[in-house]
Design a protein around this motif. Structure first.
Motif, PDB file in Angstrom:
ATOM      1  N   GLU A 150       0.829  -1.210   0.000  1.00  0.00           N
ATOM      2  CA  GLU A 150       0.000   0.000   0.000  1.00  0.00           C
ATOM      3  C   GLU A 150       0.859   1.253   0.000  1.00  0.00           C
ATOM      4  O   GLU A 150       0.575   2.217  -0.729  1.00  0.00           O
ATOM      5  CB  GLU A 150      -0.928  -0.021   1.228  1.00  0.00           C
ATOM      6  CG  GLU A 150      -1.858   1.165   1.348  1.00  0.00           C
ATOM      7  CD  GLU A 150      -1.221   2.363   2.052  1.00  0.00           C
ATOM      8  OE1 GLU A 150      -1.665   3.505   1.796  1.00  0.00           O
ATOM      9  OE2 GLU A 150      -0.278   2.154   2.838  1.00  0.00           O
ATOM     10  N   ASP A 153       2.470   1.860  -3.448  1.00  0.00           N
ATOM     11  CA  ASP A 153       1.567   2.421  -4.455  1.00  0.00           C
ATOM     12  C   ASP A 153       1.137   3.852  -4.134  1.00  0.00           C
ATOM     13  O   ASP A 153       1.030   4.689  -5.035  1.00  0.00           O
ATOM     14  CB  ASP A 153       0.316   1.540  -4.571  1.00  0.00           C
ATOM     15  CG  ASP A 153       0.607   0.193  -5.209  1.00  0.00           C
ATOM     16  OD1 ASP A 153       1.584   0.094  -5.973  1.00  0.00           O
ATOM     17  OD2 ASP A 153      -0.141  -0.762  -4.930  1.00  0.00           O
ATOM     18  N   ARG A 154       0.921   4.138  -2.863  1.00  0.00           N
ATOM     19  CA  ARG A 154       0.361   5.432  -2.477  1.00  0.00           C
ATOM     20  C   ARG A 154       1.421   6.497  -2.284  1.00  0.00           C
ATOM     21  O   ARG A 154       1.175   7.684  -2.541  1.00  0.00           O
ATOM     22  CB  ARG A 154      -0.453   5.277  -1.179  1.00  0.00           C
ATOM     23  CG  ARG A 154      -1.070   6.575  -0.653  1.00  0.00           C
ATOM     24  CD  ARG A 154      -1.842   6.330   0.623  1.00  0.00           C
ATOM     25  NE  ARG A 154      -1.016   5.815   1.690  1.00  0.00           N
ATOM     26  CZ  ARG A 154      -0.278   6.579   2.507  1.00  0.00           C
ATOM     27  NH1 ARG A 154      -0.259   7.901   2.365  1.00  0.00           N
ATOM     28  NH2 ARG A 154       0.440   6.027   3.468  1.00  0.00           N
TER      29      ARG A 154
END
Length: 230
Positions: A150, A153-154
């Motif tokens: 996460e 990607d973020r």
């Protein structure tokens, strides 16, 4: 003469040249290291090649190596971490030693006084998938902590893209957040295992824990090659 295989990205290669100069002990022009920079941003994306079947970057990397050989270089430094996924193919194609950025980063951890224990690693998805750092650092006695998917990607990949787009100041906050998250999970230090990451981290306040900057680490390894102790 040192050969620098750059352009991945262009700002990282240019910053490597600056840091090589600033870290070299010298009082005059002639005290510095003769260097040829081959900056070729046309090299296909390394992460895309590894993860999603993108174009193989090795032919472009070898073209740069041949250019540096022809220029009379005696060793090669590559200020791009993910490109080291093709290290064996590059080294097999040249008689010149290629200074390995992961080994340089590991040596830099020792310079920082971090000799063992958990280490945080920030890098591209490609570098993490190839385990370029995990295997070498674990072989030296470190436990490697990587960001969750996460966060990749973020936070991390968008910040790397921002640096490549010359929006360097935008990258500081997300990269600092990701680094501090690794420390909160027990990391004693954080390796900035993509040469865009130190550029973003340097755009804001100094982090309150040790970081191994792979641009500086490779510059120090290059200086040690050119000016061996004794």
């Amino acid at each position: 003469m040192l050969g620098v295989l750059g352009g991945m990205g262009p700002l990282a290669g240019a910053t490597f040249m600056q840091r090589l100069t600033l870290l070299t002990p010298g009082e005059r022009d002639q005290d510095h290291i003769p260097t040829v920079l081959w900056s070729d941003p046309r090299v296909p994306d390394r992460t895309a090649a590894r993860l999603s079947g993108g174009e193989d970057p090795l032919p472009a990397l070898l073209r740069g190596i041949r250019g540096l050989e022809a220029a009379g270089c005696g060793a090669i430094a590559i200020p791009c971490n993910t490109a080291h996924g093709w290290f064996d193919g590059m080294q097999a194609a040249t008689r010149l030693p290629i200074l390995h950025i992961v080994e340089a980063a590991a040596d830099d951890l020792l310079r920082l006084g971090v000799t063992a224990g958990p280490i945080g690693l920030m890098a591209t998805k490609g570098t993490l998938a190839m385990r370029l750092y995990q295997e070498r650092l674990e072989g030296r006695g470190y436990d490697v902590i990587v960001p969750p998917a996460e966060a990749m990607d973020r936070v991390i990949m968008p910040a790397i893209d921002a640096v490549k787009a010359n929006r360097v100041t935008e990258a500081y906050a997300p990269l600092a957040e990701a680094a501090m998250a690794l420390v909160s999970r027990g990391a004693r230090a954080v390796v900035l295992g993509c040469t865009e990451i130190p550029l973003g981290i340097s755009a804001g306040p100094t982090l309150p824990f040790p970081v191994a900057d792979t641009i500086d680490a490779l510059a120090r390894a290059s200086i040690a090659w050119a000016k061996p102790a004794g």
